[in-house]
Motif scaffolding. Structure first.
Motif, PDB file in Angstrom:
ATOM      1  N   LEU A   1      15.826  62.378  30.714  1.00 10.19           N
ATOM      2  CA  LEU A   1      16.629  61.911  31.841  1.00 10.19           C
ATOM      3  C   LEU A   1      16.626  62.942  32.970  1.00 10.19           C
ATOM      4  O   LEU A   1      16.263  64.098  32.771  1.00 10.19           O
ATOM      5  N   SER A   2      17.059  62.492  34.145  1.00  5.53           N
ATOM      6  CA  SER A   2      17.176  63.416  35.273  1.00  5.53           C
ATOM      7  C   SER A   2      18.361  64.354  35.057  1.00  5.53           C
ATOM      8  O   SER A   2      19.165  64.166  34.138  1.00  5.53           O
TER       9      SER A   2
ATOM     10  N   THR B   1      21.078  64.797  36.858  1.00  4.61           N
ATOM     11  CA  THR B   1      22.358  64.126  37.051  1.00  4.61           C
ATOM     12  C   THR B   1      22.685  63.211  35.878  1.00  4.61           C
ATOM     13  O   THR B   1      23.815  63.198  35.379  1.00  4.61           O
ATOM     14  N   GLN B   2      21.684  62.453  35.426  1.00  2.00           N
ATOM     15  CA  GLN B   2      21.904  61.550  34.298  1.00  2.00           C
ATOM     16  C   GLN B   2      22.198  62.322  33.025  1.00  2.00           C
ATOM     17  O   GLN B   2      23.033  61.922  32.215  1.00  2.00           O
ATOM     18  N   ARG B   3      21.510  63.466  32.847  1.00  2.59           N
ATOM     19  CA  ARG B   3      21.742  64.274  31.652  1.00  2.59           C
ATOM     20  C   ARG B   3      23.161  64.840  31.648  1.00  2.59           C
ATOM     21  O   ARG B   3      23.783  64.981  30.596  1.00  2.59           O
TER      22      ARG B   3
ATOM     23  N   ALA C   1      28.903  56.124  33.348  1.00  7.53           N
ATOM     24  CA  ALA C   1      27.697  55.634  32.660  1.00  7.53           C
ATOM     25  C   ALA C   1      27.642  54.121  32.662  1.00  7.53           C
ATOM     26  O   ALA C   1      26.575  53.523  32.844  1.00  7.53           O
TER      27      ALA C   1
ATOM     28  N   ASP D   1      26.656  52.904  36.160  1.00 12.43           N
ATOM     29  CA  ASP D   1      25.378  53.414  36.669  1.00 12.43           C
ATOM     30  C   ASP D   1      24.233  52.577  36.106  1.00 12.43           C
ATOM     31  O   ASP D   1      23.726  52.830  35.015  1.00 12.43           O
TER      32      ASP D   1
ATOM     33  N   GLU E   1      21.214  52.351  37.129  1.00 13.95           N
ATOM     34  CA  GLU E   1      19.956  53.114  37.045  1.00 13.95           C
ATOM     35  C   GLU E   1      19.903  53.931  35.752  1.00 13.95           C
ATOM     36  O   GLU E   1      18.858  54.033  35.108  1.00 13.95           O
ATOM     37  N   LEU E   2      21.034  54.508  35.356  1.00 15.24           N
ATOM     38  CA  LEU E   2      21.091  55.254  34.102  1.00 15.24           C
ATOM     39  C   LEU E   2      20.855  54.347  32.902  1.00 15.24           C
ATOM     40  O   LEU E   2      20.101  54.701  31.977  1.00 15.24           O
TER      41      LEU E   2
END
Length: 606
Positions: free
Chosen positions: A462-463, A465-467, A496, A499, A501-502
């Motif tokens: 994950l990116s 921010t997502q992490r 979460a 989001d 995209e996440l």
């Protein structure tokens, strides 16, 4: 004779002509003067920094009969032949098109023969990293034990692709990017020799646009000369490179300081409408911010500035803008620069960055002032609110401990009711029990075990921010189509869930890791035991009513026996093994109180 580009006409013919590589040229000159040359050299570094030119100069110097202080004379027949590329004993090979084993074997076989007209046979292999593994192996033995009077010079821009066995058999020289000052001095020398008028500021603009490459700088200089009709002005150089004038940069920073979003967007549109390069615009802003920081910290060291002119506007701006604001500006511009590399709509990211610079900075400065005020004034609104919230949390925790102590650590059913997801509070995350029950009805222990094993790998995919959102998460149940993830904090669970995209990234990454996509459902950690217990109770009642395969097994609760299907029984068993019963947490609290007492002790660090 037809016109030749400046970088071809003014290619260095002596070591002292190579700009910005004094340490390397001095070492090579001393080695030649003392006759302590090696049999193999490796020249590495960015493009246009003098690697191939240094290799040819070395080939001339080692064969020049009139060598003086390590420099070739450039007047003898040998030097002329090498300069014109007509000497058979100096062989220049492009490894990009001659990268096979057969070509290297041919070099190895011919290297055994003595040079015909020169003292040394020199092989210059450019872009050597393009050779295949077999070609490197064929070259390895020759580099280790070369024939007498043979020198190999390997040049590359990507040394990490060269085997260590090759590197260890060579003398390595790392060519660095040429500084703005050295590039300007070289261009000024060439323009003076060509009798072309120029402005110092124009050379600085060209050198910055070349990004440390002398060949690129001379190519841009060629364009500026043609654009300006045999004269190089700052305006022409900015037009050719797409750079900005300092007046425009100052106006843009003025919009940032005054937090005028409309003015910043208007300036941006006018700059892009003039045909300025978007990437160059961001680069100029970053370098200008760097110059401001340097001038703020060391105003007397103006020679360290990359290109900013220390005029009245620059001085005024350096006194107005703070270092913290410059850190924020550089951070936002750096993020924008990275995002622009992967898009065809760079202007969109520039507009977003402009809004951030003119608005988000206000919020950050206000937050910082509020924190400082709360530290100095205990009655401030922000500081008082934080103290009040902490006091409420402490009182609530004390009440819970006292109630647990009175009841012997046993949980009260009435106190679990507020945790039920059917009636959440205003600040409590509301879970979708319908989707969760659907996943639980198909959940298996094997699916969960598989996801628990690959969970760290999923987070790494994950990116950043997502992490950060998923860091405090744990998979607690899984089926072939769905995944339930428990979050330690309600706010992260809410983020979460919202989001999209996440959620899509998790589903796609799971498909890569386990071979199939899963829908992720988020649930707070404090609600998960209640949801699990309710599902087990409801599922038990449903199982009693359904006809099933006659298999007698122990039920969910002890001292009971019921008829269930194999699949349903496996699901129930797997669900029960996911988390301990809620009463276990209460038992731990009770045992802790028996060991350490019921008193609440506040620990303060001096």
């Amino acid at each position: 004779m037809s016109y030749q580009a400046l970088y071809r006409v003014w290619r260095p013919q002596r070591f002292q002509d190579i700009a910005g590589q004094k340490a390397i040229t001095q070492t090579l000159r001393n080695a030649l003067a003392q006759e302590k040359t090696s049999h193999a050299y490796l020249f590495t570094g960015p493009r246009g920094t003098g690697k191939t030119s240094a290799a040819k100069i070395f080939a001339k110097a080692i064969n020049c009969p009139n060598l003086k202080d390590g420099e070739p004379c450039n007047e003898c027949e040998t030097c002329h032949s090498i300069t014109q590329g007509q000497l058979n004993d100096v062989i220049e090979i492009d490894a990009a098109s001659n990268n096979g084993v057969e070509e290297i074997r041919d070099i190895r076989d011919k290297a055994k023969y003595a040079p015909t007209s020169a003292d040394y046979k020199v092989y210059i292999i450019d872009e050597v990293h393009m050779l295949t593994t077999g070609a490197f192996n064929a070259l390895l033995k020759t580099l280790e034990e070369p024939p007498k009077n043979v020198v190999f010079i390997l040049a590359t821009t990507e040394p990490h692709k060269i085997p260590l066995t090759i590197i260890s058999r060579t003398q390595r020289f790392d060519f660095k990017r040429i500084s703005v000052r050295d590039s300007c001095e070289r261009m000024a020398y060439i323009l003076n020799q060509e009798k072309i008028t120029y402005q110092e500021e124009a050379l600085t603009v060209i050198a910055r646009a070349a990004e440390g490459g002398m060949r690129d700088a001379l190519s841009i200089l060629d364009q500026a000369i043609s654009y300006g009709d045999d004269s190089v002005t700052a305006e022409n150089a900015m037009s050719v490179t797409g750079s900005l004038t300092q007046e425009l940069v100052l106006d843009y920073f003025d919009a940032i300081i005054q937090h005028k979003t409309e003015k910043g967007l208007s300036l941006l549109q006018s700059i892009l409408a003039e045909g300025k390069d978007a990437s160059r615009f961001v680069e100029d802003l970053i370098l200008f911010s760097r110059d401001l920081l340097v001038y703020q910290q060391a105003p007397q060291m103006t020679d360290l500035l990359e290109g900013a002119n220390v005029d009245e506007g620059f001085k005024t701006l350096s006194q107005t803008i703070t270092a913290q604001q410059l850190y924020e500006v550089i951070g936002i511009l750096n993020d924008t620069q990275q995002e622009m590399r992967f898009t065809n709509h760079a202007e969109v990211y520039l507009e977003v960055a402009t809004v951030k610079l003119t608005q988000l900075t206000v919020a950050k400065v206000a937050d910082r002032l509020a924190v400082e005020e709360s530290g100095t004034n205990g009655n401030s609104q922000v500081g008082q609110q934080k103290i009040t919230d902490m006091e409420k949390e402490l009182l609530q925790m004390r009440k819970q401990l006292q109630e647990l102590a009175k009841n012997g650590g046993a949980p009260q059913p009435t106190k679990k009711a507020p945790k039920a997801i059917s009636k959440p509070g205003n600040n409590q995350f509301k879970t979708n029990t319908t989707i969760i029950y659907k996943v639980l009805s198909e959940a298996t222990k094997d699916n969960l075990a598989q996801l628990v094993d690959i969970w760290p790998d999923l987070l790494n995919m994950l990116s950043v921010t997502q992490r950060a959102i998923m860091k405090a998460s744990t998979p607690v149940a899984a089926s072939p189509n769905g995944l339930i993830v428990s979050f330690e904090y309600d706010i992260l669970c809410q983020k979460a869930t919202n989001d999209q995209e996440l959620l899509e990234a998790v589903s796609e990454d799971l498909r890569r890791l386990v071979g199939y996509s899963l829908q992720m459902i988020c649930v707070p950690a404090e609600q998960w035991p209640v949801i699990r217990e309710q599902f087990l109770k409801q599922n038990k009642e449903l199982i009693k009513k359904r006809p099933a395969e006659k298999v007698t097994t122990p039920s969910v609760h002890k001292n009971e026996t019921q008829v269930v299907s194999n699949y349903e029984q496996e699901n129930l068993a797997s669900l029960e093994s996911v988390l301990p019963e809620p009463e276990e947490d209460e038992t731990i609290v009770t045992e802790a109180m028996e060991l350490f007492g019921e008193a609440v002790v506040e620990v303060r660090n001096d």
